[in-house]
Structures are given as C-alpha cells and as structure tokens.
Design an enzyme around this catalytic site. Structure first.
Site, PDB file in Angstrom:
ATOM      1  N   ARG A   1       0.828  -1.228   0.000  1.00  0.00           N
ATOM      2  CA  ARG A   1       0.000   0.000   0.000  1.00  0.00           C
ATOM      3  C   ARG A   1       0.859   1.274   0.000  1.00  0.00           C
ATOM      4  O   ARG A   1       0.563   2.258   0.687  1.00  0.00           O
ATOM      5  CB  ARG A   1      -0.942   0.049   1.211  1.00  0.00           C
ATOM      6  CG  ARG A   1      -1.842  -1.150   1.370  1.00  0.00           C
ATOM      7  CD  ARG A   1      -2.975  -1.187   0.358  1.00  0.00           C
ATOM      8  NE  ARG A   1      -3.954  -2.182   0.737  1.00  0.00           N
ATOM      9  CZ  ARG A   1      -3.938  -3.453   0.316  1.00  0.00           C
ATOM     10  NH1 ARG A   1      -3.002  -3.867  -0.536  1.00  0.00           N
ATOM     11  NH2 ARG A   1      -4.869  -4.289   0.708  1.00  0.00           N
TER      12      ARG A   1
ATOM     13  N   SER B   1     -10.832   0.759   3.359  1.00  0.00           N
ATOM     14  CA  SER B   1     -10.095   0.560   4.615  1.00  0.00           C
ATOM     15  C   SER B   1      -9.492   1.890   5.054  1.00  0.00           C
ATOM     16  O   SER B   1      -8.755   2.513   4.291  1.00  0.00           O
ATOM     17  CB  SER B   1      -8.953  -0.438   4.417  1.00  0.00           C
ATOM     18  OG  SER B   1      -9.453  -1.615   3.864  1.00  0.00           O
TER      19      SER B   1
ATOM     20  N   GLU C   1      -4.473   4.550   5.949  1.00  0.00           N
ATOM     21  CA  GLU C   1      -4.244   4.297   4.523  1.00  0.00           C
ATOM     22  C   GLU C   1      -4.828   5.442   3.696  1.00  0.00           C
ATOM     23  O   GLU C   1      -4.295   5.810   2.651  1.00  0.00           O
ATOM     24  CB  GLU C   1      -4.927   2.971   4.154  1.00  0.00           C
ATOM     25  CG  GLU C   1      -4.755   2.582   2.703  1.00  0.00           C
ATOM     26  CD  GLU C   1      -5.392   1.237   2.385  1.00  0.00           C
ATOM     27  OE1 GLU C   1      -5.081   0.233   3.058  1.00  0.00           O
ATOM     28  OE2 GLU C   1      -6.195   1.196   1.441  1.00  0.00           O
TER      29      GLU C   1
END
Ligand code: FAD
Ligand code: NAP
Length: 338
Positions: free
Chosen positions: A164, A238, A334
């Site tokens: 990520r 998320s 994130e």
C-alpha cells in the site's frame, strides 16, 4: 481549453461525500491540458491531483488548485507470444480496465475487480486485494513533474512499490501527475486463488474452467456482499493499513491474545488484520453521531449522514487510541487526509 472553476464544492468528488470547497478546480482531459494548467498555476499555489476521491478524507477547504485527472482510453501492444501490454489513461475507471481485460481473456488484474478509483491513482498505493497487487502486473508509467513540466517515464523499480505504498505517496506526493499506466497481462491462464475467501467461492470449479471473467465476477460478488457501496453510503474503503510487526512482538501478543491472526509478510515479520484488532476493542459496528464503522468490516469508517471530515478524523483517532492502549500497536491510516 482548460476550464477553471473557483470556490468549487468537492462533495461529488470524494466518496466520503464531504462538503468542502476548493479555491480552484480544473478537470483535465488530455495531456496538453497538463501543460496549460501548469502555466496557470502560481509556483507557490498548493496542488492536489484527484482521481475519483475514493481514498481521500477532506477535513477542511482546499486552499489551492485541485486537478482532476479525466484522461481516459485503453490501448494494446503485443509483447511476446504470451503477454500483452495494455496502456490506460490515468483518468480511466480502474474497474473499466478490469472489465476490458476480462472480456479479452487477459490474466493479471481479475482479483482487483471492483476497486473504486482511477487507473492513475492505482500505483499511488500499489492497490491490492484478494492476494494480488498492482505491482505484479505493472510495466511502467508516464507522467509530468509539475514543477519542471518535464515528461518522465517510471519503471517498476523506480516506483519503489511496497505494501500500500509507492514513491508517489511519499516524496513525489502531488509533485508528479500520473497520466498513463502500462501493464503486462498474461494471455496464458494464470489464476491466483491464494486468498481463502476467493478459493472458497470457486472450490467447485475446475482449474480448466477458470477465466478472468469468472474470477472478476466472483470477486465483485464477494465485495458487494461485504462492503458498503460508496455511491450509497460515504466511505473510503479501509481507513487503516494492516500493521506489520516483528516476529518477537507477535510472540508477545500471542501470549496474551491466543487467537490473534497473522499472515506471513516479510522475513522476520507478520501482518495482523487491523479489522481484528479494531473489533477486539469493541469498535465493530460502533457509531457516534453520524460516524461509525461498518457492521461487516470495522476497518471501513462510514459517513452515515451529513458529517464533517473533522468528525471522521476524530473518530479515527478514537479507534487508533483504543488499539494502541490494548495492543501497543499504532495503526497507520491508509486514507490520504487533507
Ligand atoms: P483518489 O482518492 O482521487 O486519490 C488518492 C491519492 O492519489 C491522493 O493522494 C491523490 O492526490 C493521488 N492521485 C490521484 N490520482 C493521481 C494522479 N493521476 N497522479 C498523481 N497522484 C494522483 N484500495 C485498495 O488498494 N484495495 C482495495 O481493495 C480497495 N477497496 C476499496 C473499497 C472501497 C469501497 C473504497 C471506497 C475504496 C477502496 N480502496 C481500495 C481505496 C481506493 O479505491 C484506491 O486507493 C484507489 O486507487 C483510489 O483511486 P482514486 O482515483 O479514487 O484516488
Ligand atoms: P478479509 O478477507 O476479512 O481478511 C482480513 C485481512 O486479512 C485482509 O485485510 C487481508 O490482508 C488479510 N488476509 C486474508 N487472507 C489473506 C491471505 N491469504 N494472505 C494474506 N493476507 C490475507 O478482508 P476483507 O476486508 O474482506 O477484504 C478482502 C480483500 O479486499 C483484502 O485483500 C483487502 O485488502 C481488500 N480490500 C481493501 C480495501 C481498501 O480500501 N484498501 C477495502 C476493501 C477490501 P490484505 O488487506 O493485505 O489483503
């Protein structure tokens, strides 16, 4: 000609549905627009590149220029006998590219079906799901250094992809506009069923019957059943990344929490599902006012009504604190917060 709007509401341009304004807003449709908007941007003006706004939380008005990438298009180039290069404009919807590849029987991005957002944003955090990551099929990307106006090609190594993460989420954040991404897809069958939930859905199908279309449809079905649709309920997927911890730290946690789950990560470390940690802190389906976590997936923070980005950020801090106090793990967000 690039049309620049002033005092422009971003409510329709972020999937949390937060009503903030941009000082200036420009939608760009071709690469020449990038050159034009550069000329109309002062050197000290703040810049924000925007795709579909599905990984952004706005906590205040944006005092600068928001440049939305709407450069679309998909092209193919042969690349050896078994592979094909697909180039897509940064403003192409990611799922349109997945559907295109599936319709041509090209393998490689079917596990990444139904991820919201644009192709140009996909390398930013090296999107991943169901056992696949963008970097697995990445060839190169093309874009513009906004300071110098120079067009630059980045190879895979130069993007510094991690979990990520990429250089574009780090030192090149809002400095480099990704205009086009090139992928290498496989013409030969190469199904990836390493992810339990996906394998479970397809366990009655023989390997020879698997197609990119069947896999992408199955992933889409699982996702629709579990995740909130951002078109109906504000969220950005998320909110936090799954934390990585060293083996020694995991052993300590396991002494205290016997059923704590883990997935092997890098040598000497493991990944712990953040959703499990959050649930254990009593935050699954928890709601405070118009902000809360999703009933199926507490990693997803939801805007239940007309809330502000600040309220969502405050709620996320409560989650972080609870997880830190119970597990001594600091969750890293994130979502990109502005
Ligand atoms: P935006 O939110 O518009 O931008 C994200 C960041 O990239 C910002 O910092 C922005 O400045 C920058 N950026 C955008 N475009 C460019 C460009 N062309 N050049 C330079 N910088 C740019 N993510 C996953 O990895 N896996 C998932 O499975 C997943 N599932 C999701 C499910 C839901 C329901 C939602 C709402 C989100 C999910 N996400 C997932 C997060 C999100 O979809 C991805 O991160 C996606 O790539 C964001 O694309 P976007 O176009 O909306 O980017
Ligand atoms: P899940 O299946 O409930 O699993 C929980 C977590 O365990 C996931 O985050 C996943 O990590 C990890 N995991 C499960 N099986 C794994 C395996 N075989 N190998 C390695 N890690 C494994 O997760 P979910 O919430 O339904 O999401 C399903 C997939 O979609 C996940 O890959 C998730 O990342 C992705 N997704 C991402 C977002 C986002 O915004 N980033 C939103 C929704 C879904 P990983 O997350 O590292 O895969």
């Amino acid at each position: 000609m690039v049309i620049i709007r002033t005092d422009f509401s971003l409510k329709r341009f972020n999937t949390f549905g937060i009503d903030v304004k941009a000082n200036r807003f420009a939608d760009i449709f071709r690469e020449s627009d990038i050159i034009e908007i550069r000329k109309q941007t002062a050197s000290n003006e703040q810049i924000l590149f925007l795709g579909s706004g599905s990984n952004i939380l706005f906590t205040k008005n944006f005092n600068g220029v928001v440049i939305k990438n709407s450069i679309k298009g998909i092209e193919e180039k042969e690349f050896g006998e078994d592979e094909i290069i697909i180039s897509a404009g940064g403003g192409t919807e990611w799922n349109d590219l997945v559907n295109y590849a599936a319709s041509k029987n090209y393998w490689g991005i079917e596990n990444l079906a139904l991820i919201p957002g644009t192709v140009g944003a996909a390398p930013i955090q090296n999107i991943g799901a169901y056992g696949a990551e963008l970097k697995d099929v990445f060839h190169s990307l093309e874009g513009y250094n906004f300071d110098s106006g120079e067009k630059i090609v980045f190879t895979k190594d130069e993007c510094e992809f991690k979990y990520r993460w990429s250089i574009f989420k780090g030192e090149l954040r809002n400095k480099f506009l990704i205009a086009k991404v090139n992928f290498v897809l496989n013409k030969k069958p190469s199904p990836n069923l390493t992810y339990g939930a996906l394998r479970g859905e397809l366990n009655r199908v023989s390997i020879s019957e698997l197609t990119p279309l069947l896999i992408s449809e199955t992933v889409s079905k699982i996702r629709r059943n579990k995740l909130p649709d951002p078109a109906k309920i504000g969220n950005a997927g998320s909110f936090f990344k799954n934390p990585k911890v060293k083996n020694e730290k995991f052993a300590e946690l396991q002494n205290q929490f016997h059923n704590i789950p883990k997935f092997e990560f890098e040598q000497g470390g493991v990944k712990i599902p953040a959703a499990w940690l959050i649930e254990k802190c009593g935050f699954k389906g928890k709601r405070i006012g118009n902000v809360g976590t999703h009933k199926n997936q507490p990693l997803v923070i939801i805007n239940f009504g007309e809330t502000s980005g600040r309220r969502i950020q405050e709620f996320s801090v409560l989650v972080q604190k609870a997880v830190y106090e119970k597990f001594n793990i600091l969750l890293d967000h994130e979502v990109n917060i502005y």
